[in-house]
Motif scaffolding. Structure first.
Motif, PDB file in Angstrom:
ATOM      1  N   GLN A   1       1.002  -1.246   0.052  1.00  0.00           N
ATOM      2  CA  GLN A   1       0.051   0.179  -0.063  1.00  0.00           C
ATOM      3  C   GLN A   1       0.834   1.244   0.043  1.00  0.00           C
ATOM      4  O   GLN A   1       0.679   2.224   0.834  1.00  0.00           O
ATOM      5  N   GLY A   2       1.934   1.185  -0.852  1.00  0.00           N
ATOM      6  CA  GLY A   2       2.968   2.248  -0.920  1.00  0.00           C
ATOM      7  C   GLY A   2       3.493   2.743   0.142  1.00  0.00           C
ATOM      8  O   GLY A   2       4.196   4.062   0.445  1.00  0.00           O
ATOM      9  N   MET A   3       3.721   1.832   1.350  1.00  0.00           N
ATOM     10  CA  MET A   3       4.446   1.913   2.705  1.00  0.00           C
ATOM     11  C   MET A   3       5.218   0.979   3.054  1.00  0.00           C
ATOM     12  O   MET A   3       4.906  -0.148   2.989  1.00  0.00           O
ATOM     13  N   THR A   4       6.146   1.324   3.666  1.00  0.00           N
ATOM     14  CA  THR A   4       7.438   0.191   4.371  1.00  0.00           C
ATOM     15  C   THR A   4       6.435  -0.252   5.358  1.00  0.00           C
ATOM     16  O   THR A   4       5.941   0.425   6.528  1.00  0.00           O
ATOM     17  N   GLN A   5       6.332  -1.689   5.294  1.00  0.00           N
ATOM     18  CA  GLN A   5       5.618  -2.326   6.557  1.00  0.00           C
ATOM     19  C   GLN A   5       6.576  -3.032   7.481  1.00  0.00           C
ATOM     20  O   GLN A   5       6.005  -3.625   8.624  1.00  0.00           O
ATOM     21  N   GLY A   6       7.936  -3.474   6.977  1.00  0.00           N
ATOM     22  CA  GLY A   6       8.588  -4.058   7.652  1.00  0.00           C
ATOM     23  C   GLY A   6       9.984  -4.076   7.467  1.00  0.00           C
ATOM     24  O   GLY A   6      10.193  -3.768   6.146  1.00  0.00           O
ATOM     25  N   LEU A   7      10.976  -3.981   8.203  1.00  0.00           N
ATOM     26  CA  LEU A   7      12.495  -3.842   7.909  1.00  0.00           C
ATOM     27  C   LEU A   7      13.255  -4.856   8.366  1.00  0.00           C
ATOM     28  O   LEU A   7      13.061  -5.353   9.563  1.00  0.00           O
ATOM     29  N   MET A   8      14.316  -5.489   7.854  1.00  0.00           N
ATOM     30  CA  MET A   8      15.045  -6.443   8.374  1.00  0.00           C
ATOM     31  C   MET A   8      16.604  -6.211   8.023  1.00  0.00           C
ATOM     32  O   MET A   8      16.848  -6.212   6.793  1.00  0.00           O
ATOM     33  N   ILE A   9      17.746  -6.621   8.845  1.00  0.00           N
ATOM     34  CA  ILE A   9      18.923  -6.627   8.373  1.00  0.00           C
ATOM     35  C   ILE A   9      19.498  -7.977   8.896  1.00  0.00           C
ATOM     36  O   ILE A   9      19.297  -8.446  10.167  1.00  0.00           O
ATOM     37  N   VAL A  10      20.058  -8.692   8.157  1.00  0.00           N
ATOM     38  CA  VAL A  10      20.728 -10.013   8.587  1.00  0.00           C
ATOM     39  C   VAL A  10      22.189 -10.173   8.458  1.00  0.00           C
ATOM     40  O   VAL A  10      22.663  -9.246   8.058  1.00  0.00           O
ATOM     41  N   GLU A  11      22.710 -11.365   8.703  1.00  0.00           N
ATOM     42  CA  GLU A  11      24.008 -11.388   8.595  1.00  0.00           C
ATOM     43  C   GLU A  11      24.499 -12.824   8.670  1.00  0.00           C
ATOM     44  O   GLU A  11      23.890 -13.699   9.123  1.00  0.00           O
ATOM     45  N   THR A  12      25.539 -12.961   7.669  1.00  0.00           N
ATOM     46  CA  THR A  12      25.911 -14.297   7.282  1.00  0.00           C
ATOM     47  C   THR A  12      27.167 -15.154   7.621  1.00  0.00           C
ATOM     48  O   THR A  12      27.416 -16.070   7.206  1.00  0.00           O
ATOM     49  N   LEU A  13      27.891 -14.438   8.430  1.00  0.00           N
ATOM     50  CA  LEU A  13      29.217 -15.093   9.030  1.00  0.00           C
ATOM     51  C   LEU A  13      28.878 -15.662  10.492  1.00  0.00           C
ATOM     52  O   LEU A  13      29.838 -16.155  10.759  1.00  0.00           O
ATOM     53  N   GLU A  14      27.766 -15.619  10.871  1.00  0.00           N
ATOM     54  CA  GLU A  14      27.863 -16.367  12.440  1.00  0.00           C
ATOM     55  C   GLU A  14      27.541 -17.820  11.990  1.00  0.00           C
ATOM     56  O   GLU A  14      27.347 -18.096  11.237  1.00  0.00           O
ATOM     57  N   SER A  15      27.915 -18.463  13.207  1.00  0.00           N
ATOM     58  CA  SER A  15      27.689 -19.932  13.131  1.00  0.00           C
ATOM     59  C   SER A  15      26.865 -20.419  14.125  1.00  0.00           C
ATOM     60  O   SER A  15      26.464 -19.728  15.452  1.00  0.00           O
ATOM     61  N   CYS A  16      26.187 -21.517  14.080  1.00  0.00           N
ATOM     62  CA  CYS A  16      25.153 -21.934  14.659  1.00  0.00           C
ATOM     63  C   CYS A  16      25.644 -22.337  15.861  1.00  0.00           C
ATOM     64  O   CYS A  16      27.016 -22.740  16.190  1.00  0.00           O
ATOM     65  N   ARG A  17      24.855 -22.547  17.155  1.00  0.00           N
ATOM     66  CA  ARG A  17      25.405 -22.810  18.475  1.00  0.00           C
ATOM     67  C   ARG A  17      24.720 -23.930  18.938  1.00  0.00           C
ATOM     68  O   ARG A  17      25.064 -24.750  19.692  1.00  0.00           O
TER      69      ARG A  17
END
Lengths: 71, 207, 163
Positions: free
Chosen positions: B87-103
């Protein structure tokens, strides 16, 4: 619409290929995926270094820091 | 910058509304945050204050500055970002990162897509407004985007995140993620991780 | 990246999200300070003058309402240490969110407050000159006297002008 990709041929020594294959095994990733991760890491470290940050490894037990020398 | 067609649910009409999931956060998105999200948040906080709601229960992300976040991670291959526009408006934002490892023990050391920041527009948040939320599905689609990025990268759908406290139950129960407990190194937020099997199960919920 | 979702999938999952009730706020991430950048994201040009006016404006508005620093910080939901910096240090660059909160609290258009605080690329020369005039008139700030009061009122009128 997918972003376009460019192809590159890479020449590696036996030792480099061996290290790459070991990482693939460990991380359960393809060779391409490992190399892309390496590029991301290199860029990320470089950006921080340009800002004046230093890159350290920390010994979990002793909390001693050892600087990673960036070439 | 790739764009994918998505649908959000308009709560008032119970109807699907077409939108886009976009790879990247643009100046337009940041302007939407400044011009629309912030005033709406300010109004919502004012209402919480008038109702005498304890500040500890106020949205923990209320101090977030998406302009700074977008600028800090711009151009970094290791930190892809996503936006949802509808609807012409930003509804959500996200920044991710790919260098981390699973715990999680069963996948320890393997790479995952780590969700650094995820936020939906104030008018879509059920706890934040006295009216009904306008659109739902934003959070779900952003989590799905993280999973699909993980799959595309060869990480099998593995994702991880530190949950804002009010979202703990959602990540645990609806997303079916593994709860690795409070992380004292990360503001005592709870750390969740998703295995490839959990990713498949999450996606299967909507089928 | 491959991303294909059906309308049906979106709807089913959105309904699931909605059914979860009023206490779900989907979000993730550290809620402390924002990541530092290589350069400040807003570069302060020759806006030192309006910034003096910004700190003074905030202080006079606060004192005009007979509020302590703590009270204003609490009411406007900003950090008190930042508020002190704003009022005391004319070279301090405040956080955009803080400026926004103060604008909202004082009911002043945020775009103008951002300019005043040196955070905006926009350059309204009328605002700048009025800010300097206000700063000069309100220089001796001990009590909010008649001079200060009328200077403050005049400046508020300028800030509230619809563009």
């Amino acid at each position: 619409m997918a972003t376009s990709k460019k192809t590159m041929t890479l020449n590696l020594t036996d030792a480099e290929m061996s290290a790459l294959e070991e990482l693939c095994e460990k991380k359960d990733l393809s060779k391409t995926a490992v190399l892309r991760q390496a590029l991301r890491l290199y860029q990320a470290v470089e950006v921080r270094a340009e800002r004046g940050d230093k890159f350290f490894f920390e010994d979990e037990k002793t909390k001693e820091k050892a600087e990673v020398v960036m070439l | 910058m790739s764009e994918f067609q998505i649908y959000l649910l308009e709560v008032a009409s119970d109807a699907p509304i077409e939108g886009s999931l976009i790879e990247g956060i643009t100046e337009a998105n940041v302007n939407d945050w400044e011009d629309a999200w912030m005033p709406a948040l300010a109004r919502a906080l004012q209402q919480l204050k008038e109702k005498g709601v304890d500040r500890r229960l106020w949205p923990q992300s209320r101090h977030w500055d998406w302009r700074r976040k977008a600028e800090a991670f711009k151009g970094l291959l290791a930190a892809p970002s996503f936006s949802i526009v509808c609807q012409g408006m930003t509804q959500g934002l996200m920044i991710v990162e790919t260098l981390e490892s699973c715990r999680l023990l069963q996948q320890k050391g393997k790479p995952l897509v780590y969700i650094q920041y995820l936020e939906t527009a104030p008018w879509n948040r059920p706890g934040l407004t006295t009216e009904r939320p306008r659109l739902t599905g934003v959070g779900t689609l952003l989590v799905r985007a993280a999973i699909e990025l993980s799959r595309s990268e060869g990480f099998g759908g593995r994702i991880g995140l530190h949950s804002l406290p009010q979202a703990n139950a959602w990540y645990a129960n609806v997303c079916g993620m593994s709860d690795l407990g409070i992380d004292p190194t990360k503001e005592n937020l709870r750390y969740f991780e998703m295995t490839p099997e959990q990713a498949d199960a999450f996606i299967a919920k909507g089928v | 990246m491959k991303f294909e979702v059906t309308k049906e999938w979106c709807m089913k999952m959105a309904r699931l999200e909605h059914e979860h009730g009023t206490d779900v706020e989907i979000g993730a991430g550290l809620f402390a300070a924002d990541p530092s950048t290589q350069q400040p994201e807003y570069t302060v040009q020759e806006s030192a003058d309006p910034r003096i006016a910004f700190g003074r404006f905030v202080r006079l508005m606060r004192r005009g309402r007979k509020q302590t620093l703590e009270k204003l910080a609490e009411d406007a939901d900003i950090d008190i240490t930042e508020l002190v910096e704003i009022e005391e240090d004319s070279h301090y660059t405040p956080e955009p969110r803080t400026v926004y909160q103060l604008a909202s609290y004082f009911a002043i258009p945020s775009a103008k407050m951002m300019q005043l605080a040196g955070l905006s690329q926009q350059r309204d020369s009328h605002l700048v000159s009025e800010a300097i005039r206000f700063a000069a008139r309100s220089e001796k700030v001990t009590d909010l006297n008649e001079t200060e009061r009328s200077a403050l009122d005049a400046f508020v009128a300028v800030l509230s002008e619809q563009k």
